[in-house]
Design an enzyme around this catalytic site. Structure first.
Site, PDB file in Angstrom:
ATOM      1  CB  SER A 164      -0.032   5.524  -2.402  1.00 53.56           C
ATOM      2  OG  SER A 164      -0.077   5.834  -3.697  1.00 53.56           O
TER       3      SER A 164
ATOM      4  CE  LYS B 158      -5.567  18.258  -5.558  1.00 56.88           C
ATOM      5  NZ  LYS B 158      -6.166  17.579  -4.205  1.00 56.88           N
ATOM      6  N   PRO B 159      -3.980  20.273  -1.178  1.00 57.03           N
ATOM      7  CG  PRO B 159      -5.707  21.451  -0.143  1.00 57.03           C
ATOM      8  CD  PRO B 159      -4.911  21.300  -1.421  1.00 57.03           C
TER       9      PRO B 159
ATOM     10  CB  CYS C  10       3.374   6.447   5.939  1.00 54.70           C
ATOM     11  SG  CYS C  10       2.449   7.698   5.281  1.00 54.70           S
TER      12      CYS C  10
ATOM     13  CD  GLU D  33       1.291   1.958   3.780  1.00 52.11           C
ATOM     14  OE1 GLU D  33       1.207   2.363   2.431  1.00 52.11           O
ATOM     15  OE2 GLU D  33       1.510   2.820   4.681  1.00 52.11           O
TER      16      GLU D  33
ATOM     17  CD  GLU E  80       5.946  10.513   4.639  1.00 48.55           C
ATOM     18  OE1 GLU E  80       5.615   9.375   4.431  1.00 48.55           O
ATOM     19  OE2 GLU E  80       5.224  11.020   5.161  1.00 48.55           O
ATOM     20  CG  LEU E  81       6.701   7.778  -1.845  1.00 47.92           C
ATOM     21  CD1 LEU E  81       7.302   7.236  -2.914  1.00 47.92           C
ATOM     22  CD2 LEU E  81       5.613   8.783  -2.341  1.00 47.92           C
TER      23      LEU E  81
END
Ligand code: SIN
Length: 485
Positions: free
Chosen positions: A234, A180-181, A289, A386, A255-256
């Protein structure tokens, strides 16, 4: 230049080897972030089409896992070669939908393809173990097997490489994938699917579904046929997906978000540190990130570092990513731009000074000036949240212990960087930083050969490197008994 002119342009989802529209015929509009113009549409799929993709993947699994590692590797290598052969077209498509400078897009295509090449090789090295059993008529055997259907939910900031970094290891070890892009950047994903089709993946092995993120995400996270979910995005969404995956006890890789410290010690080579800070902070207009979020410069070199960093930042060229000279493209959308503005205004209200930039760029729309702030206070949002934009707050520090404690004072633990020429300090600081990745005398650490990933609220699991296959494998223990008869 129109996206529809490219031969790899596809405006349908790729499910079970077929290019399909949403059941409802609904569509999503895709815009160029540099001009805000609509460049095309893709299907707005939901739960039903997601189920179809998962079922197709599951059906393809026995055939795909039964292939020898070498046969899977041959198909992956073909995919890799096709991507490299089509590098320029893929890069142009990426810049049109994502906005990043064309040279960065070219770099991403090669970076993305490198994961496929790497895991095509790793596919042949999935070794097990034999372990001595305490009883003499027995042996302990450990084998590794593919986990099953893998769902990959990928972000807009790296529309190619985040797909290949997840899917190449999954496919290499025998797992089918449903991708799912991000809705902002579907064309890079669909172009990868077109090349996968040409490379000869059996139907259903690789599926791409575009549409409603929450509906598709819900189904991917709750459907029991999906045995592993890999997400880049996120921390907020990652936590929701983790909870949903708990219902069927799936394996997960997350991978947040990150909040990388970038430390420049008195003994550093300042010119190198400036180059590293520019790369780390302004790559992809600060939308990574692993971007430097807090730049700490030691007392003795603070003024020199700031002066040189400001000078280098003033040389960045903001513009449409399709211009060869551009080094800083637009932000992905107005919401991202608003967050950047909010962080800058908040820091200024709390006492920060603008060394350069500090407002929207004269080009308007989604463009923001590359910005450096000094005298930023600990209370400012930018010190802990962030920003995901082209703003570098610089802080002054006195000694090693102080800066390690400042650097580690974050719920995030993805990337960190420091510059020093002192070997003792290099060991001490590398070990003391509570981050999954540490760049020493470099602002760029990402590569297929190295394990990418974070600790604390930055995520779970590792992508890339020899460790990158582990999350797609189950360990099976076989106890062979009665061997003395
Ligand atoms: C990311 O920001 O999500 C990935 C960056 C990288 O691979 O270097």
């Amino acid at each position: 230049m129109k996206i529809t002119d490219f031969k790899l342009y596809r405006d349908k989802c790729f499910i079970n080897g077929q290019w399909i529209n949403a059941d409802s015929s609904e569509i999503i509009s895709v815009n160029n972030p540099a001009t805000l113009e609509e460049i095309g549409t893709v299907p707005k799929c939901g739960k039903n089409e997601t189920k179809l993709a998962i079922e197709a993947a599951n059906k393809s699994w026995p055939e795909w896992r039964a292939k020898s590692a070498k046969d899977r590797s041959v198909i992956l290598k073909k995919w890799y070669e096709l991507i490299i052969d089509n590098k320029e077209e893929l890069a142009q498509m990426m810049t049109l939908e994502q906005g990043k400078p064309i040279n960065e897009s070219r770099g991403e295509i090669v970076y993305g393809a490198s994961f496929i090449e790497w895991f095509a090789e790793e596919a042949k090295r999935i070794y097990g173990d034999t372990i001595p059993d305490p009883l003499t008529d027995r042996r302990i055997l450990v084998i590794k097997q593919p986990v099953g259907v893998v769902a990959s939910i990928t972000p807009w900031n790296f529309p190619n490489a985040m797909i290949t970094r997840k899917c190449a290891p999954a496919l290499a070890v025998g797992c089918p994938v449903v991708i799912k892009p991000a809705s902002q950047t579907p064309y890079s994903a669909l172009a990868l699917a077109a090349l996968a089709e040409e490379a000869g993946f059996p139907k259903g092995t690789l599926n791409v579904i575009t549409g409603k993120a929450s509906e598709i995400g819900d189904e991917l996270a709750s459907n029991s046929l999906v045995r592993k979910l890999s997400f880049t995005g996120s921390t907020e969404i990652g936590k929701i997906l983790l909870q949903k995956c708990a219902g069927t006890v799936k394996k997960v890789s997350m991978e947040l978000g990150g909040h990388a410290p970038f430390i420049v010690f008195d003994d550093a080579n300042i010119d190198d540190a400036v180059i590293g800070a520019i790369q780390s902070k302004f790559r992809n207009t600060g939308q990574t990130c692993v971007c430097a979020n807090r730049i700490y410069a030691q007392d003795g070199i603070y003024d020199e570092f700031c002066q040189k960093f400001v000078q280098a930042t003033s040389e960045l060229k903001v513009g449409d990513g399709l211009n060869e000279e551009t080094t800083s493209g637009p932000m992905i959308d107005e919401y991202s731009l608003e967050k950047v503005e909010e962080h800058v205004q908040d820091a200024i209200q709390l006492g920060a000074k603008i060394a350069i930039g500090g407002s929207k760029h004269s080009l308007g729309m989604n463009f923001y000036q590359p910005t450096i702030l000094t005298d930023v206070t600990p209370e400012a949002k930018i010190t802990s949240e962030e920003t995901f934009g082209p703003v570098a707050p610089v802080y002054r520090f006195k000694d090693e212990n102080e800066v390690i404690s400042l650097a580690n004072n974050s719920p995030f633990g993805l990337a960190s960087y420091f510059y020093s020429r002192d070997i003792g300090r290099i060991w001490r600081v590398s070990e003391a930083l509570e981050y999954g990745m540490v760049g020493v005398n470099t602002g760029l650490t990402s590569k297929a050969e190295a394990p990418f990933g974070g600790i604390k609220e930055s995520g779970l699991g590792r992508e890339g490197s020899k460790y990158g296959v582990d999350d797609f494998l189950e360990v099976k223990y076989v106890n062979m008994c009665g061997l003395d008869k």
